[in-house]
Design an enzyme around this catalytic site. Structure first.
Site, PDB file in Angstrom:
ATOM      1  N   GLN A 105       1.743   7.188  -1.214  1.00 49.12           N
ATOM      2  CA  GLN A 105       2.474   7.011   0.049  1.00 49.12           C
ATOM      3  C   GLN A 105       2.205   5.620   0.611  1.00 49.12           C
ATOM      4  O   GLN A 105       2.763   5.245   1.634  1.00 49.12           O
ATOM      5  CB  GLN A 105       2.016   8.057   1.071  1.00 49.12           C
ATOM      6  CG  GLN A 105       2.279   9.487   0.636  1.00 49.12           C
ATOM      7  CD  GLN A 105       1.437  10.472   1.445  1.00 49.12           C
ATOM      8  OE1 GLN A 105       1.828  10.923   2.516  1.00 49.12           O
ATOM      9  NE2 GLN A 105       0.270  10.811   0.935  1.00 49.12           N
ATOM     10  N   VAL A 107       2.012   1.485   0.966  1.00 50.44           N
ATOM     11  CA  VAL A 107       2.982   0.408   0.741  1.00 50.44           C
ATOM     12  C   VAL A 107       2.261  -0.900   0.423  1.00 50.44           C
ATOM     13  O   VAL A 107       2.832  -1.979   0.550  1.00 50.44           O
ATOM     14  CB  VAL A 107       3.903   0.238   1.981  1.00 50.44           C
ATOM     15  CG1 VAL A 107       4.713   1.499   2.241  1.00 50.44           C
ATOM     16  CG2 VAL A 107       3.111  -0.143   3.245  1.00 50.44           C
ATOM     17  N   ASP A 108       0.978  -0.783   0.011  1.00 51.42           N
ATOM     18  CA  ASP A 108       0.144  -1.984  -0.115  1.00 51.42           C
ATOM     19  C   ASP A 108       0.072  -2.580  -1.516  1.00 51.42           C
ATOM     20  O   ASP A 108      -0.562  -3.628  -1.720  1.00 51.42           O
ATOM     21  CB  ASP A 108      -1.277  -1.694   0.405  1.00 51.42           C
ATOM     22  CG  ASP A 108      -1.948  -0.492  -0.290  1.00 51.42           C
ATOM     23  OD1 ASP A 108      -1.681  -0.273  -1.486  1.00 51.42           O
ATOM     24  OD2 ASP A 108      -2.743   0.203   0.369  1.00 51.42           O
ATOM     25  N   HIS A 123       6.952   5.867  -0.416  1.00 53.92           N
ATOM     26  CA  HIS A 123       7.265   5.316   0.913  1.00 53.92           C
ATOM     27  C   HIS A 123       7.584   3.827   0.832  1.00 53.92           C
ATOM     28  O   HIS A 123       7.588   3.130   1.849  1.00 53.92           O
ATOM     29  CB  HIS A 123       6.104   5.570   1.889  1.00 53.92           C
ATOM     30  CG  HIS A 123       5.996   7.009   2.311  1.00 53.92           C
ATOM     31  ND1 HIS A 123       4.970   7.492   3.086  1.00 53.92           N
ATOM     32  CD2 HIS A 123       6.801   8.080   2.071  1.00 53.92           C
ATOM     33  CE1 HIS A 123       5.135   8.801   3.295  1.00 53.92           C
ATOM     34  NE2 HIS A 123       6.240   9.175   2.691  1.00 53.92           N
ATOM     35  N   THR A 216      -5.343  11.543   1.818  1.00 54.96           N
ATOM     36  CA  THR A 216      -4.130  11.792   2.617  1.00 54.96           C
ATOM     37  C   THR A 216      -4.319  13.034   3.479  1.00 54.96           C
ATOM     38  O   THR A 216      -4.900  14.026   3.032  1.00 54.96           O
ATOM     39  CB  THR A 216      -2.858  11.928   1.753  1.00 54.96           C
ATOM     40  OG1 THR A 216      -1.760  12.285   2.611  1.00 54.96           O
ATOM     41  CG2 THR A 216      -2.988  12.952   0.641  1.00 54.96           C
ATOM     42  N   SER A 217      -3.815  12.953   4.705  1.00 56.26           N
ATOM     43  CA  SER A 217      -3.922  14.082   5.639  1.00 56.26           C
ATOM     44  C   SER A 217      -2.837  15.120   5.373  1.00 56.26           C
ATOM     45  O   SER A 217      -2.829  16.170   6.004  1.00 56.26           O
ATOM     46  CB  SER A 217      -3.790  13.573   7.079  1.00 56.26           C
ATOM     47  OG  SER A 217      -2.520  12.987   7.252  1.00 56.26           O
ATOM     48  N   ALA A 254     -13.240   7.680  -1.051  1.00 57.58           N
ATOM     49  CA  ALA A 254     -12.567   7.417  -2.324  1.00 57.58           C
ATOM     50  C   ALA A 254     -13.378   6.471  -3.205  1.00 57.58           C
ATOM     51  O   ALA A 254     -13.566   6.722  -4.397  1.00 57.58           O
ATOM     52  CB  ALA A 254     -11.188   6.824  -2.044  1.00 57.58           C
TER      53      ALA A 254
END
Ligand code: OAD
Length: 275
Positions: A105, A107-108, A123, A216-217, A254
């Site tokens: 998700q 965008v980096d 995303h 991720t939530s 992580a």
């Protein structure tokens, strides 16, 4: 963390044939990019009702342009500076051992920077500029160019540059066009997810036997449906997150857990091993 969960996760990863690594902002937190919903996350400073949709951003642009510049600077700057952390690197190395698809998700662009080959950015990507409404990618930005954009936004946000000068400076880095003609290739609330990434992500989830969810939530749909979809297709789910997650939960960050999990599932050959 429970030792049972650790053993289950190690064995599951070792036995898996097709893995989907499903990531969110938490995987990049240790690269210095804030998450959205944790303490100090983006949505605390910039409420999503105003900053998470194109219509909201348009309103902010008209009423409080300097605040929009602050928001964009705060989103872009950490991504411009970021380098992959040990979690991104471990995920990239996982592909040496098992068929691995990354569904992110984020965008980096950090999974690709770490060396992951099959990455579906559902995303979008802040490093791409698209034409609207076609969605055609018209430019790819380097991190240096993102840094320049962030610097110009910063000067405007601080009142050290005018809007005209900001527009002129930005137009030297990427096409501005007429109103709404070009925009970063990022999905905001109310947008359809990026294609073909979303279709390919769904196919990978349906075909995997292990989904490794990291950071991720699962607060945002439809991406949040993917772990459930994997389970319904018979896959096991492992979660790496400091907060409780679904399936086999490995509590921690992580960059700490992902490399250790990779190491225990696929131990490197011992350097003192005799031929
Ligand atoms: P969130 O901010 O909602 O969730 C971040 C998750 O990462 C939480 O579960 C944290 O506990 C976890 N976390 C924090 N630090 C971590 C670390 N060092 N290691 C591992 N996990 C960590 O971010 P996302 O779930 O990615 O969408 O948010 C999903 C979507 O909401 C984003 O793609 C964005 C946002 O609105 C759009 O804007 C469309």
């Amino acid at each position: 963390m429970s030792i049972d969960h650790w053993i289950t996760a190690v064995i599951s990863l070792r036995q898996a044939r097709r893995v989907v690594v499903f990531t969110g902002a938490g995987v990049s937190a240790e690269s210095g990019i804030p998450t959205f919903r944790d303490d100090g996350g983006f949505w605390q400073t910039f409420p999503p009702e105003q900053f998470a949709s194109w219509s909201g951003l348009r309103e902010v642009a008209l009423s409080r342009p300097r605040q929009l510049a602050e928001f964009l600077r705060d989103v872009i700057e950490p991504i411009a500076r970021a380098v992959p952390n040990p979690a991104h690197l471990a995920i990239a190395q996982l592909a040496d051992h098992v068929d691995t698809t990354v569904v992110t998700q984020n965008v980096d662009g950090l999974h690709q920077a770490a060396g992951s080959i099959t990455v579906h950015e559902i995303h979008g990507s802040l490093l791409e500029v698209v034409q609207t409404p076609s969605g055609k990618i018209v430019q790819r930005l380097t991190r240096e160019e993102l840094q320049q954009i962030s610097d110009h936004l910063d000067r405007y946000a601080r009142g050290e540059a005018s809007l005209i000068s900001l527009g002129w400076q930005l137009s030297r880095v990427f096409p501005l066009g007429r109103y709404d003609q070009y925009r970063p290739n990022v999905v905001l609330f109310g947008d359809a997810l990026t294609e073909p990434a979303w279709t390919l992500a769904n196919a990978a989830v349906d075909a995997c036997d292990l989904l490794l969810m990291i950071g991720t939530s699962t607060a945002v749909y439809p991406a949040a449906l993917l772990p459930q979809q994997a389970m319904e297709a018979g896959a096991r789910v492992i979660t790496i997150d400091p907060q409780p997650g679904i399936g086999c939960w490995l509590e921690g960050t992580a960059a700490d857990i992902a490399p250790r999990l990779l190491h225990d599932a696929f131990p490197p050959p011992r350097s003192d091993a005799r031929p």
